[in-house]
Scaffold this motif. Structure first.
Motif, PDB file in Angstrom:
ATOM      1  N   ILE A  14       0.837  -1.209   0.000  1.00  0.00           N
ATOM      2  CA  ILE A  14       0.000   0.000   0.000  1.00  0.00           C
ATOM      3  C   ILE A  14       0.866   1.250   0.000  1.00  0.00           C
ATOM      4  O   ILE A  14       0.589   2.236  -0.701  1.00  0.00           O
ATOM      5  CB  ILE A  14      -0.945  -0.034   1.220  1.00  0.00           C
ATOM      6  N   LEU A  15       1.928   1.258   0.779  1.00  0.00           N
ATOM      7  CA  LEU A  15       2.825   2.426   0.821  1.00  0.00           C
ATOM      8  C   LEU A  15       3.475   2.669  -0.528  1.00  0.00           C
ATOM      9  O   LEU A  15       3.607   3.808  -0.992  1.00  0.00           O
ATOM     10  CB  LEU A  15       3.902   2.196   1.891  1.00  0.00           C
ATOM     11  N   GLY A  16       3.827   1.590  -1.256  1.00  0.00           N
ATOM     12  CA  GLY A  16       4.418   1.766  -2.584  1.00  0.00           C
ATOM     13  C   GLY A  16       3.434   2.347  -3.556  1.00  0.00           C
ATOM     14  O   GLY A  16       3.767   3.205  -4.387  1.00  0.00           O
ATOM     15  N   LEU A  17       2.158   1.899  -3.474  1.00  0.00           N
ATOM     16  CA  LEU A  17       1.148   2.441  -4.383  1.00  0.00           C
ATOM     17  C   LEU A  17       0.937   3.924  -4.113  1.00  0.00           C
ATOM     18  O   LEU A  17       0.752   4.732  -5.037  1.00  0.00           O
ATOM     19  CB  LEU A  17      -0.148   1.660  -4.227  1.00  0.00           C
ATOM     20  N   LEU A  18       0.935   4.316  -2.842  1.00  0.00           N
ATOM     21  CA  LEU A  18       0.757   5.740  -2.520  1.00  0.00           C
ATOM     22  C   LEU A  18       1.908   6.585  -3.071  1.00  0.00           C
ATOM     23  O   LEU A  18       1.711   7.685  -3.583  1.00  0.00           O
ATOM     24  CB  LEU A  18       0.646   5.906  -0.997  1.00  0.00           C
ATOM     25  N   LEU A  19       3.096   6.096  -2.955  1.00  0.00           N
ATOM     26  CA  LEU A  19       4.251   6.844  -3.486  1.00  0.00           C
ATOM     27  C   LEU A  19       4.164   7.000  -4.989  1.00  0.00           C
ATOM     28  O   LEU A  19       4.484   8.057  -5.553  1.00  0.00           O
ATOM     29  CB  LEU A  19       5.549   6.136  -3.107  1.00  0.00           C
ATOM     30  N   ILE A  20       3.728   5.939  -5.692  1.00  0.00           N
ATOM     31  CA  ILE A  20       3.604   6.021  -7.158  1.00  0.00           C
ATOM     32  C   ILE A  20       2.552   7.041  -7.535  1.00  0.00           C
ATOM     33  O   ILE A  20       2.745   7.853  -8.456  1.00  0.00           O
ATOM     34  CB  ILE A  20       3.266   4.640  -7.735  1.00  0.00           C
ATOM     35  N   LEU A  21       1.473   7.080  -6.865  1.00  0.00           N
ATOM     36  CA  LEU A  21       0.393   8.034  -7.157  1.00  0.00           C
ATOM     37  C   LEU A  21       0.849   9.451  -6.908  1.00  0.00           C
ATOM     38  O   LEU A  21       0.557  10.370  -7.677  1.00  0.00           O
ATOM     39  CB  LEU A  21      -0.843   7.679  -6.298  1.00  0.00           C
TER      40      LEU A  21
END
Length: 247
Positions: A14-21
């Motif tokens: 989830i943290l990786g997806l937030l960073l990509i967004l």
């Protein structure tokens, strides 16, 4: 334990997806167009043209001239003055016919000026003429009526003396000879004299008279080689010929 591990993995995803967004949105905001500024700006004056130094003129070939002409490059004024043409790449005869003017303050050396300097150089090269040498002095002619008034032979210990007394100054030359031993005396000019008597002695054997050209010759024959001296006295009117034995 398995549940905890699964929760950690899920949190990381989830943290990786937030960073990509978040990165995607920030990239879109950087590409947004800048709003136009409606304020009126002052007109910008063009910069004055900078004078470029003329290109050095160097001889070229016909191919170089064609390249420069195709590129729109014109020859510099210096090249035009020298008669350089791009079509041929050679200098025209105008260079030889129209030489560059001389700089002020200088005077060209002409043929006339060169000719004026030439005589000066020739004079320096010439050596001074040798001074005339005085002509050799000729002997004064002998006076006439010259007479030997006294002609005597004296015998003495260790030698002898022949004396001549004359009416005028005596000029003479002498010569000593050997084999046989004798003394020759030439009186300058013609003289009147007679042979003297020769007493017996160890030195003088005989006295003979003769001529050598215009001079009067006296020959004194000796018994042996002798040491000879010639003495003039009484205003050169007496000549004593002293003969001494040699050691």
């Amino acid at each position: 334990m398995n549940k905890i591990f699964l929760w950690i993995v899920l949190a990381v995803i989830i943290l990786g997806l937030l960073l990509i967004l978040l990165n995607t949105r920030m990239g879109q905001s950087g590409d947004a167009p800048v709003p136009a500024d409606n304020s009126v700006s002052a007109p910008v004056k063009p910069a004055p043209p900078v004078a470029q130094p003329p290109l050095p003129v160097t001889p070229g070939t016909p191919a170089d001239g064609e390249k420069l002409a195709a590129a729109g490059v014109k020859p510099s004024p210096a090249a035009v003055e020298r008669g350089f043409a791009f079509e041929t790449g050679e200098e025209t005869p105008a260079t030889a016919e129209n030489p560059a003017p001389a700089s002020p303050g200088t005077t060209p050396l002409t043929a006339a000026a060169h000719d004026e300097k030439a005589p000066a150089e020739v004079k320096k090269a010439e050596k001074p003429a040798p001074k005339p040498q005085p002509a050799p002095r000729k002997a004064a002619p002998a006076p006439k009526n010259q007479t030997i008034t006294n002609f005597v032979v004296f015998v003495r210990d260790g030698g002898a003396t022949i004396r001549l007394d004359a009416s005028s100054p005596i000029r003479f030359k002498h010569l000593e000879l050997t084999s046989p031993a004798r003394v020759v005396v030439d009186l300058h000019g013609a003289w009147k004299l007679s042979e003297p008597g020769v007493p017996k002695g160890e030195m003088v054997k005989d006295v003979r008279l003769g001529k050598k050209g215009s001079d009067t010759r006296i020959v004194i024959d000796l018994h042996a080689k002798a040491k000879t001296r010639y003495i003039l006295t009484k205003g050169k009117k007496r000549l004593d010929i002293r003969l001494d034995k040699t050691k």
